[in-house]
Design a protein around this motif. Structure first.
Motif, PDB file in Angstrom:
ATOM      1  N   GLU A 183      41.543 -23.506  33.408  1.00  0.00           N
ATOM      2  CA  GLU A 183      41.029 -23.522  34.774  1.00  0.00           C
ATOM      3  C   GLU A 183      41.536 -22.290  35.529  1.00  0.00           C
ATOM      4  O   GLU A 183      42.708 -21.945  35.450  1.00  0.00           O
ATOM      5  N   GLY A 184      40.645 -21.649  36.211  1.00  0.00           N
ATOM      6  CA  GLY A 184      41.045 -20.540  37.067  1.00  0.00           C
ATOM      7  C   GLY A 184      41.001 -19.177  36.414  1.00  0.00           C
ATOM      8  O   GLY A 184      41.004 -18.159  37.098  1.00  0.00           O
ATOM      9  N   GLY A 185      41.000 -19.134  35.091  1.00  0.00           N
ATOM     10  CA  GLY A 185      40.905 -17.855  34.402  1.00  0.00           C
ATOM     11  C   GLY A 185      42.164 -17.010  34.444  1.00  0.00           C
ATOM     12  O   GLY A 185      42.145 -15.834  34.086  1.00  0.00           O
ATOM     13  N   LYS A 186      43.268 -17.579  34.871  1.00  0.00           N
ATOM     14  CA  LYS A 186      44.522 -16.841  34.955  1.00  0.00           C
ATOM     15  C   LYS A 186      45.123 -16.669  33.571  1.00  0.00           C
ATOM     16  O   LYS A 186      44.981 -17.524  32.700  1.00  0.00           O
ATOM     17  N   ALA A 187      45.806 -15.546  33.355  1.00  0.00           N
ATOM     18  CA  ALA A 187      46.484 -15.330  32.079  1.00  0.00           C
ATOM     19  C   ALA A 187      47.680 -16.262  31.973  1.00  0.00           C
ATOM     20  O   ALA A 187      48.434 -16.452  32.940  1.00  0.00           O
ATOM     21  N   VAL A 188      47.881 -16.844  30.791  1.00  0.00           N
ATOM     22  CA  VAL A 188      48.984 -17.785  30.595  1.00  0.00           C
ATOM     23  C   VAL A 188      50.321 -17.130  30.898  1.00  0.00           C
ATOM     24  O   VAL A 188      51.226 -17.757  31.464  1.00  0.00           O
ATOM     25  N   LEU A 189      50.473 -15.866  30.559  1.00  0.00           N
ATOM     26  CA  LEU A 189      51.766 -15.206  30.749  1.00  0.00           C
ATOM     27  C   LEU A 189      52.139 -15.056  32.227  1.00  0.00           C
ATOM     28  O   LEU A 189      53.302 -14.768  32.559  1.00  0.00           O
ATOM     29  N   ASP A 190      51.175 -15.263  33.132  1.00  0.00           N
ATOM     30  CA  ASP A 190      51.445 -15.166  34.566  1.00  0.00           C
ATOM     31  C   ASP A 190      51.713 -16.516  35.224  1.00  0.00           C
ATOM     32  O   ASP A 190      51.942 -16.590  36.443  1.00  0.00           O
ATOM     33  N   VAL A 191      51.685 -17.589  34.453  1.00  0.00           N
ATOM     34  CA  VAL A 191      51.885 -18.934  35.010  1.00  0.00           C
ATOM     35  C   VAL A 191      53.343 -19.121  35.424  1.00  0.00           C
ATOM     36  O   VAL A 191      54.273 -18.748  34.696  1.00  0.00           O
ATOM     37  N   THR A 192      53.553 -19.713  36.589  1.00  0.00           N
ATOM     38  CA  THR A 192      54.899 -19.957  37.105  1.00  0.00           C
ATOM     39  C   THR A 192      55.288 -21.425  36.926  1.00  0.00           C
ATOM     40  O   THR A 192      54.431 -22.277  36.665  1.00  0.00           O
ATOM     41  N   GLU A 193      56.565 -21.702  37.106  1.00  0.00           N
ATOM     42  CA  GLU A 193      57.051 -23.083  36.980  1.00  0.00           C
ATOM     43  C   GLU A 193      56.442 -23.980  38.059  1.00  0.00           C
ATOM     44  O   GLU A 193      56.224 -25.166  37.828  1.00  0.00           O
ATOM     45  N   GLU A 194      56.200 -23.422  39.229  1.00  0.00           N
ATOM     46  CA  GLU A 194      55.585 -24.211  40.302  1.00  0.00           C
ATOM     47  C   GLU A 194      54.158 -24.617  39.937  1.00  0.00           C
ATOM     48  O   GLU A 194      53.713 -25.727  40.239  1.00  0.00           O
TER      49      GLU A 194
END
Length: 324
Positions: free
Chosen positions: A223-234
């Motif tokens: 969802e959202g198309g964001k790269a996994v490596l940019d995902v934060t803990e929040e």
């Protein structure tokens, strides 16, 4: 005295022919279905419509092509006599699972192609003995998860493709031992970036991006198309709960059955294959195809003829030895 010498030579020649026949007819030159190259020690059985692996593949085979066939299962010992293999392709078949230990004897294997099959899972330790593996292709399967420590023994791996599967995350520590990796393909998976299981992978990919690993940005969130490596803990704060869709029974069916009389319960059709499994019936690992049956018959006839000729040669030698 020339008689016994000639007979002995004949015996050696016939014995060699007998051993060759005993190995079976795998290659086209012997009436088989595969193409064999003695110089490169390669055997090409691709695109033959095979539903089982041909028997009697030479034990010194270095490269084995089995792609573009109809293999749906493998015997556990399918490759146990092929310890010299460095290249194995099982791509574009119908494999739904891999038996535990199927690759255990392939300690020299450098390249393994398993792309374009129907694998939904992998047995634990399936790659543990592939200590020389350099490239592993698992592209275009139906993998929903990976077993723990599945890549721990692949310390020489430089190329790994997991693209086009159904992976939501990878186990904690899954990539820790892949220090030689130079290319990683992770695209076309439904990576769940709302679940905290993704955090290990996100941090590992971020670290490897800084080290120059290629392909770390190919993993995108479902969802959202964001790269996994940019995902934060929040962002990945939720606990991971994935329903088991393979065994869950719809609640409407449970309610209906509980509230109905026996006479009202409809007769549900049971697929024949499920009924056979219920009775404990199992299909054999594989059945021989028509070409393989012909191969077996021709090999058997050739073997019998060789035995007859060998027996005659032995009697001929004994006859002349007695005269001598």
């Amino acid at each position: 005295m020339m008689g016994p010498v000639l007979a002995a030579c004949l015996l050696i020649i016939l014995s060699t022919a007998w051993i060759s026949q005993a190995n079976g007819a795998t290659c086209k030159k012997d009436g088989g279905v595969c193409t064999c190259n003695d110089n490169t020690k390669s055997v090409d059985c691709s695109s033959k419509g095979l539903t089982a692996i041909p028997s009697h593949i030479p034990t010194d085979t270095d490269r084995l092509e089995l792609g573009y066939n109809k293999l749906s299962s493998l015997p556990r010992t399918a490759f146990h006599h092929l310890s010299k293999l460095t290249y194995l392709s099982l791509s574009t078949n119908q494999l739904q699972t891999l038996p535990a230990g199927v690759f255990d004897q392939l300690k020299n294997l450098e390249t393994l192609w398993l792309r374009e099959n129907q694998l939904q899972s992998l047995p634990e330790g399936v790659f543990d003995q592939l200590v020389e593996l350099d490239e592993l292709y698992l592209t275009s399967n139906k993998l929903k998860s990976l077993p723990p420590r599945v890549f721990d023994s692949l310390t020489k791996l430089t190329y790994l493709s997991l693209s086009n599967n159904q992976l939501k995350s990878v186990p904690e520590g899954a990539f820790n031992f892949l220090e030689k990796l130079t290319r990683l393909q992770l695209e076309e998976n439904p990576w769940d970036c709302t679940c905290n299981d993704i955090l290990y992978m996100a941090k590992w990919l971020k670290k490897k991006q800084d080290e120059g690993l290629g392909g770390v940005d190919t993993a995108g969130c479902e969802e959202g198309g964001k790269a996994v490596l940019d995902v934060t803990e929040e962002e990945a704060a939720e606990d991971c709960v994935y329903p088991n869709t393979t065994t869950a029974i719809p609640t409407t069916i449970i309610t209906t059955l509980a509230s109905s009389n026996d006479d009202d319960i409809p007769e549900l059709p049971v697929p024949q294959e499920n009924f056979q499994k219920f009775l404990g019936y199992q299909e054999p690992d594989h059945l021989p195809t028509q070409p393989q049956c012909l191969m077996s018959i021709s090999g058997y006839l050739g073997l019998m003829m060789s035995l007859v000729l060998t027996s005659a040669a032995i009697l001929y030698v004994i006859h002349f030895l007695k005269k001598a």
